[in-house]
Design an enzyme around this catalytic site. Sequence first.
Site, PDB file in Angstrom:
ATOM      1  N   LYS A   1       2.696 -11.298  21.316  1.00 30.30           N
ATOM      2  CA  LYS A   1       3.577 -10.111  21.129  1.00 30.30           C
ATOM      3  C   LYS A   1       5.052 -10.682  20.797  1.00 30.30           C
ATOM      4  CE  LYS A   1       6.973  -7.163  22.823  1.00 30.30           C
ATOM      5  NZ  LYS A   1       8.218  -7.246  22.595  1.00 30.30           N
TER       6      LYS A   1
ATOM      7  N   ASP B   1       1.803  -0.595   6.802  1.00 27.98           N
ATOM      8  CA  ASP B   1       1.259   0.206   7.790  1.00 27.98           C
ATOM      9  C   ASP B   1       1.113  -1.046   8.915  1.00 27.98           C
ATOM     10  OD1 ASP B   1      -0.640   1.000   9.701  1.00 27.98           O
ATOM     11  OD2 ASP B   1      -1.853   1.894   8.249  1.00 27.98           O
TER      12      ASP B   1
HETATM   13  P1  NDP Z   1      -2.457   4.740  -2.254  1.00 26.48           P
HETATM   14  O1  NDP Z   1      -3.521   5.494  -1.774  1.00 26.48           O
HETATM   15  O2  NDP Z   1      -0.920   4.995  -2.227  1.00 26.48           O
HETATM   16  O3  NDP Z   1      -3.016   3.725  -3.456  1.00 26.48           O
HETATM   17  C1  NDP Z   1      -2.208   3.047  -4.109  1.00 26.48           C
HETATM   18  C2  NDP Z   1      -2.012   3.182  -5.463  1.00 26.48           C
HETATM   19  O4  NDP Z   1      -1.036   2.788  -5.946  1.00 26.48           O
HETATM   20  C3  NDP Z   1      -3.328   3.076  -6.216  1.00 26.48           C
HETATM   21  O5  NDP Z   1      -4.346   3.884  -5.946  1.00 26.48           O
HETATM   22  C4  NDP Z   1      -2.772   3.002  -7.654  1.00 26.48           C
HETATM   23  O6  NDP Z   1      -3.028   4.158  -8.439  1.00 26.48           O
HETATM   24  C5  NDP Z   1      -1.378   2.570  -7.553  1.00 26.48           C
HETATM   25  N1  NDP Z   1      -0.965   1.583  -8.028  1.00 26.48           N
HETATM   26  C6  NDP Z   1       0.103   1.300  -9.217  1.00 26.48           C
HETATM   27  N2  NDP Z   1       0.331   0.003  -9.460  1.00 26.48           N
HETATM   28  C7  NDP Z   1      -0.538  -0.865  -8.751  1.00 26.48           C
HETATM   29  C8  NDP Z   1      -0.881  -1.992  -8.752  1.00 26.48           C
HETATM   30  N3  NDP Z   1      -0.093  -2.903  -9.330  1.00 26.48           N
HETATM   31  N4  NDP Z   1      -1.937  -2.452  -7.940  1.00 26.48           N
HETATM   32  C9  NDP Z   1      -2.679  -1.524  -7.244  1.00 26.48           C
HETATM   33  N5  NDP Z   1      -2.465  -0.342  -7.084  1.00 26.48           N
HETATM   34  C10 NDP Z   1      -1.515   0.198  -8.023  1.00 26.48           C
HETATM   35  O7  NDP Z   1      -2.395   3.413  -1.035  1.00 26.48           O
HETATM   36  P2  NDP Z   1      -3.424   2.603  -0.456  1.00 26.48           P
HETATM   37  O8  NDP Z   1      -4.912   2.766  -0.985  1.00 26.48           O
HETATM   38  O9  NDP Z   1      -2.971   1.221  -0.770  1.00 26.48           O
HETATM   39  O10 NDP Z   1      -3.455   2.721   0.929  1.00 26.48           O
HETATM   40  C11 NDP Z   1      -2.416   2.448   1.908  1.00 26.48           C
HETATM   41  C12 NDP Z   1      -2.212   3.839   2.859  1.00 26.48           C
HETATM   42  O11 NDP Z   1      -3.450   3.931   3.360  1.00 26.48           O
HETATM   43  C13 NDP Z   1      -1.337   3.450   3.798  1.00 26.48           C
HETATM   44  O12 NDP Z   1      -0.305   4.477   3.825  1.00 26.48           O
HETATM   45  C14 NDP Z   1      -2.124   3.445   5.229  1.00 26.48           C
HETATM   46  O13 NDP Z   1      -1.282   3.826   6.319  1.00 26.48           O
HETATM   47  C15 NDP Z   1      -3.275   4.477   4.889  1.00 26.48           C
HETATM   48  N6  NDP Z   1      -4.474   4.472   5.467  1.00 26.48           N
HETATM   49  C16 NDP Z   1      -4.797   3.237   6.300  1.00 26.48           C
HETATM   50  C17 NDP Z   1      -6.010   3.337   6.747  1.00 26.48           C
HETATM   51  C18 NDP Z   1      -6.259   2.093   7.908  1.00 26.48           C
HETATM   52  O14 NDP Z   1      -5.443   0.963   7.781  1.00 26.48           O
HETATM   53  N7  NDP Z   1      -7.319   1.883   8.415  1.00 26.48           N
HETATM   54  C19 NDP Z   1      -6.958   4.377   6.755  1.00 26.48           C
HETATM   55  C20 NDP Z   1      -6.486   5.249   5.843  1.00 26.48           C
HETATM   56  C21 NDP Z   1      -5.459   5.248   5.311  1.00 26.48           C
HETATM   57  P3  NDP Z   1      -3.519   4.181  -9.939  1.00 26.48           P
HETATM   58  O15 NDP Z   1      -4.219   3.029 -10.074  1.00 26.48           O
HETATM   59  O16 NDP Z   1      -4.416   5.552  -9.812  1.00 26.48           O
HETATM   60  O17 NDP Z   1      -1.999   4.317 -10.638  1.00 26.48           O
END
Ligand code: NDP
Length: 424
Positions: A262, A278
């Site tokens: 913790k 997150d």
């Molecule tokens: P997003 O859905 O916002 O995806 C990130 C997006 O950023 C990508 O899809 C990509 O879209 C864009 N991007 C831009 N630049 C980059 C880069 N250099 N590298 C990678 N991606 C880039 O977020 P995440 O998929 O990361 O998911 C995180 C969120 O999901 C958090 O808010 C979390 O709380 C939530 N979550 C968590 C869960 C869990 O932990 N079990 C379950 C469900 C949700 P593009 O390529 O199209 O531009």
Amino acid sequence: MKKMQGFEKYYQKDWDERLAILKTATELTADELEILKTAELKPEIRETLIENQITGYTLPEGLALNYVVNDKEYLVPMVTEEPSVIAASSYGAKIVKQAGGFQTIQQPRLMLGQIIFEDVRDAVRLKTTLKAYETEIITLANQAHPSIVKRGGGARWIRIRTLSQDMLSLDLAVDVQEAMGANMLNTMLEAVAQFLKTELKINVLMSILSNYATECLVTAQCEIPVELLQTDAVPGELVAQKIVQANRVAQLDPYRATTHNKGIMNGIDAAVIASGNDWRAIESGAHAYASRHGQYRGLTKWDLKDNKLSGSLTLPMPLGFVGGAISVLPLAKINQKLLQIENANELAQVVVSVGLAQNLAALKALVTDGIQKGHMQLQLKTLAHRAGATAQETPYVVAQLSANQKRDFQSAQDILTKLRKGDL
Ligand code: NDP
């Protein structure tokens, strides 16, 4: 190494002075400074984040100082409501800074997701079938999120694990680049699951990312000459020995391990929240990792050899630099700027170092002065505030409470009444 200027005795400065120092030391714009001052989350931003939103709940943010990680000095923004966390963090980091700072090891960063199969009758055959389809599965996953492939990431490999006689998990490993990747993974997994259900008639129970991010481990290490640990009353070597013993207790006893961890998460959560990531994902991954040998254990290692105390902390650290709330929360962007980090890997390395510094400070306090001494000043401030003291009155109430045997709410009120009557 570039030095942070103006942060000596930062805790003794008032708020305006602290912000002025920050403005000089960093590249914050006037607008960003204004956001720091008001810390208001606009209703339209709140609406995009959650459902049924009614207000913006704010927590204090402070800076942990003295962090040197891989020869670079960082200001670490931390969001926490708990007194002493930032002071302890800065103190632990200061000891390590005097010893040359933290060094980190970053494993290749992949996120894992699962597709779970139920009612499996012939596990061996299903495993063979799935392995034979590995290339198709990876291609399908990438087709579901082509932009990550363009960015240099994408699905990398699969593995199949037996969970019970009738259940298997297909784990898909994805290079998510700078994102945390939860949504990305889930999209890929659902596309693959759909194919397996419809084309191969396999019984899929569910598909979801795993927060047990064992392909995303980060280690922070430090080596501290024992002289740096001495207190007025206890020689450094003895402090080091006691830290090693205290760490052993956390390996032996889950009751102690839980509190030990913790303390580590006090710092990690605070830094992760400030980064807009997150923190529940990091919490659950850390506690699962603490149980990886079948018993819940303390996450740190401390050893004493050749008059040096060496510490290390390894954790799954799937943090994002883009995406999720990071793209939406203005303070998350400002905090990236304060940290002066370039990418998700750098953030993860600083955050794990924070966990190790936090643990060092806690163990040192526990085996020397006890934890209450450091906690007391801020607790007394909180008590004074609860009793109704104004900002001007608080130092007097705190000073009186410090001198008192009794340090409870009633005493704070009594002191305040006397102060207002002119009896103090
Ligand atoms: P997003 O859905 O916002 O995806 C990130 C997006 O950023 C990508 O899809 C990509 O879209 C864009 N991007 C831009 N630049 C980059 C880069 N250099 N590298 C990678 N991606 C880039 O977020 P995440 O998929 O990361 O998911 C995180 C969120 O999901 C958090 O808010 C979390 O709380 C939530 N979550 C968590 C869960 C869990 O932990 N079990 C379950 C469900 C949700 P593009 O390529 O199209 O531009």
